[in-house]
Design a protein around this motif. Sequence first.
Motif, short mmCIF file in Angstrom:
data_model
loop_
_atom_site.label_atom_id
_atom_site.label_comp_id
_atom_site.label_asym_id
_atom_site.label_seq_id
_atom_site.Cartn_x
_atom_site.Cartn_y
_atom_site.Cartn_z
N ASN A 347 0.81 -1.23 0.00
CA ASN A 347 0.00 0.00 0.00
C ASN A 347 0.84 1.27 0.00
OD1 ASN A 347 -2.54 -1.32 0.08
ND2 ASN A 347 -2.31 -1.68 2.27
N MET A 348 2.15 1.13 -0.03
CA MET A 348 3.02 2.30 0.03
C MET A 348 3.02 3.07 -1.28
SD MET A 348 6.44 1.16 2.13
CE MET A 348 7.17 2.76 1.85
N THR A 349 3.04 4.39 -1.17
CA THR A 349 3.19 5.26 -2.35
C THR A 349 4.41 6.15 -2.22
OG1 THR A 349 1.66 6.85 -1.30
CG2 THR A 349 0.72 5.29 -2.90
N ASN A 350 4.73 6.56 -0.99
CA ASN A 350 5.92 7.38 -0.74
C ASN A 350 6.89 6.61 0.15
OD1 ASN A 350 4.89 9.63 -2.17
ND2 ASN A 350 3.70 10.24 -0.38
N PHE A 351 8.15 6.57 -0.26
CA PHE A 351 9.14 5.82 0.49
C PHE A 351 9.95 6.77 1.38
CE2 PHE A 351 8.09 3.35 -3.21
CZ PHE A 351 7.98 2.05 -2.71
N ASP A 352 9.24 7.39 2.34
CA ASP A 352 9.91 8.24 3.31
C ASP A 352 9.97 7.49 4.64
OD1 ASP A 352 7.28 8.29 4.08
OD2 ASP A 352 6.95 10.39 3.57
N MET A 353 10.68 8.05 5.59
CA MET A 353 10.90 7.37 6.87
C MET A 353 9.60 7.17 7.63
SD MET A 353 13.79 6.17 7.22
CE MET A 353 13.46 5.62 8.90
N GLN A 354 8.65 8.08 7.44
CA GLN A 354 7.37 7.95 8.14
C GLN A 354 6.64 6.67 7.72
OE1 GLN A 354 4.79 11.31 7.64
NE2 GLN A 354 3.22 10.52 9.02
N ASN A 355 6.75 6.30 6.45
CA ASN A 355 6.12 5.08 5.95
C ASN A 355 6.98 3.85 6.16
OD1 ASN A 355 3.79 6.40 5.00
ND2 ASN A 355 4.82 6.99 3.11
N LEU A 356 8.30 4.02 6.11
CA LEU A 356 9.21 2.89 6.24
C LEU A 356 9.40 2.46 7.69
CD1 LEU A 356 11.97 3.89 3.67
CD2 LEU A 356 10.32 2.03 3.44
N GLU A 357 9.24 3.38 8.62
CA GLU A 357 9.50 3.08 10.03
C GLU A 357 8.64 1.93 10.57
OE1 GLU A 357 9.67 5.40 14.35
OE2 GLU A 357 9.38 6.54 12.50
N PRO A 358 7.30 1.90 10.31
CA PRO A 358 6.50 0.76 10.81
C PRO A 358 6.93 -0.57 10.21
CG PRO A 358 5.08 2.56 10.08
CD PRO A 358 6.45 2.89 9.63
N ILE A 359 7.37 -0.57 8.95
CA ILE A 359 7.80 -1.81 8.30
C ILE A 359 9.08 -2.32 8.94
CG2 ILE A 359 8.58 -2.81 6.12
CD1 ILE A 359 6.77 -0.79 4.71
N PHE A 360 10.04 -1.42 9.14
CA PHE A 360 11.30 -1.82 9.78
C PHE A 360 11.07 -2.26 11.23
CE2 PHE A 360 13.55 1.11 6.62
CZ PHE A 360 13.77 0.06 5.74
N LEU A 361 10.11 -1.64 11.89
CA LEU A 361 9.78 -2.03 13.27
C LEU A 361 9.23 -3.46 13.29
CD1 LEU A 361 9.50 -1.29 16.25
CD2 LEU A 361 7.25 -0.33 15.74
N ASN A 362 8.37 -3.78 12.33
CA ASN A 362 7.84 -5.15 12.23
C ASN A 362 8.96 -6.16 11.97
OD1 ASN A 362 5.26 -4.16 12.57
ND2 ASN A 362 4.81 -4.08 10.38
N MET A 363 9.92 -5.76 11.15
CA MET A 363 11.06 -6.64 10.87
C MET A 363 11.89 -6.88 12.12
SD MET A 363 12.35 -5.32 7.12
CE MET A 363 11.27 -5.35 5.69
N LEU A 364 12.06 -5.83 12.92
CA LEU A 364 12.81 -5.98 14.18
C LEU A 364 12.08 -6.92 15.14
CD1 LEU A 364 14.04 -2.32 14.87
CD2 LEU A 364 15.43 -4.32 14.28
N ILE A 365 10.76 -6.85 15.14
CA ILE A 365 9.98 -7.77 16.00
C ILE A 365 10.18 -9.21 15.54
CG2 ILE A 365 7.64 -8.44 16.67
CD1 ILE A 365 6.87 -5.47 16.51
N ILE A 366 10.21 -9.44 14.22
CA ILE A 366 10.45 -10.78 13.69
C ILE A 366 11.83 -11.27 14.10
CG2 ILE A 366 10.65 -12.16 11.59
CD1 ILE A 366 8.67 -10.24 10.26
N ILE A 367 12.82 -10.38 14.01
CA ILE A 367 14.18 -10.74 14.45
C ILE A 367 14.18 -11.07 15.94
CG2 ILE A 367 16.52 -9.87 14.77
CD1 ILE A 367 16.12 -8.21 12.22
N GLY A 368 13.40 -10.30 16.72
CA GLY A 368 13.27 -10.58 18.15
C GLY A 368 12.71 -11.97 18.41
N PHE A 369 11.70 -12.37 17.61
CA PHE A 369 11.15 -13.72 17.72
C PHE A 369 12.24 -14.76 17.46
CE2 PHE A 369 6.82 -11.99 17.31
CZ PHE A 369 6.15 -12.82 18.19
#
Length: 388
Positions: A347-369
Amino acid sequence: MQVYKAFFKIILKNLNQIMIYIVVFISLAIALANTNSKPVNTNFTDAKVNVAFINNDTDSVFVKGFKSYLGNNVNFVDIPDETQKLQDALFFRQAEYIVRVPKGFTEGILKGETVQLEKTIVPGSTSSIYIDSIINKYLNTAKLYTESMENLSQEQLVSYINKDLALKTDVNLKTSAYESSNNEKRAYYFNYMAYALFSVLILGVSSVMIVFNNTDLKKRNLCSPIKLRSMNFQMILGNLSFAVITWVIMILASFIMYRGYMFSAKGLLFLLNSLIFTFAALSISYLIGNVIKSKTAMSAAANVVSLGSCFISGVFVPQALLGKNVLRIASFTPNYWYVKSNNSIVNMTNFDMQNLEPIFLNMLIIIGFAVAVLAVTLVVIKQRRVSN
């Protein structure tokens, strides 16, 4: 590298069972990509509304100009100025909007006064909002000129208003309906990959760990000249290699079907998200492989863990359709955060930090798992070694 070679010899012996999941996944992915569903056209198109225009003012130049402008956007219908007939016209949708120009309207406009038009609309009609915006645009422009310029004639006022309102701006949609449909297919591809990837890793890793955790074989290995540290290193290297090889095989079909898209920003984010999820799935597979003791249990674990976690996390059923309690339970699995990231990426249209931050946070949670499950696995292995 005897342990490393033995790892893949065991994998090859169980290759038939593993290949079932890979073939089924790739077949479904290709079938999904070739599904020619017609995208819904979401482009905006003008729709002219039936409007009854009743003039109680003089037939002035301004009123004629106003009616002419309004006629470019609506269809005028001729209805007698009788209450019953006007009500019937609204009821039977012969007209959806009735505008009445009050007495003294032109004089009030030329003096810069705020003059209200009388309107009657169909209750709950969305078209009335559209007509209101058109009327307000014309009258606000007229008020701006009468307040800024003195001694304006009606002809000049109408000319200025028409010139201003004739200006239009072209709007180009960055994402077409066809592209949106393709984006959904790509998201489905990577979402479904979670099930196949999870199943293959559980079957592969568990089949190896069942053999190496055999009591007699473990005793013989401990008597071998290979150091325990070297054996553990080769085992870890074998697991990582198997996971990466499985991931590469899974994503190969995406490069064939989507080609250049996989090298775009969205494609690279999909790949990164799936790679991180691969390591989380590997960590869970390694734990299961050290807990179960038979091939029957291995197949059961592969079906229960992979299918169960995928059903509640949004792999097969979109997360928007799942209940809050189900999603709350699913949030304790890496699948949930993996699917959530995929949904955000598509659903992304703009690749700025505001949109990328939730995605990277989800990735960090997966790494935490992955780290947490690996820590639990090491504790289980140490406890078993001490007890033996």
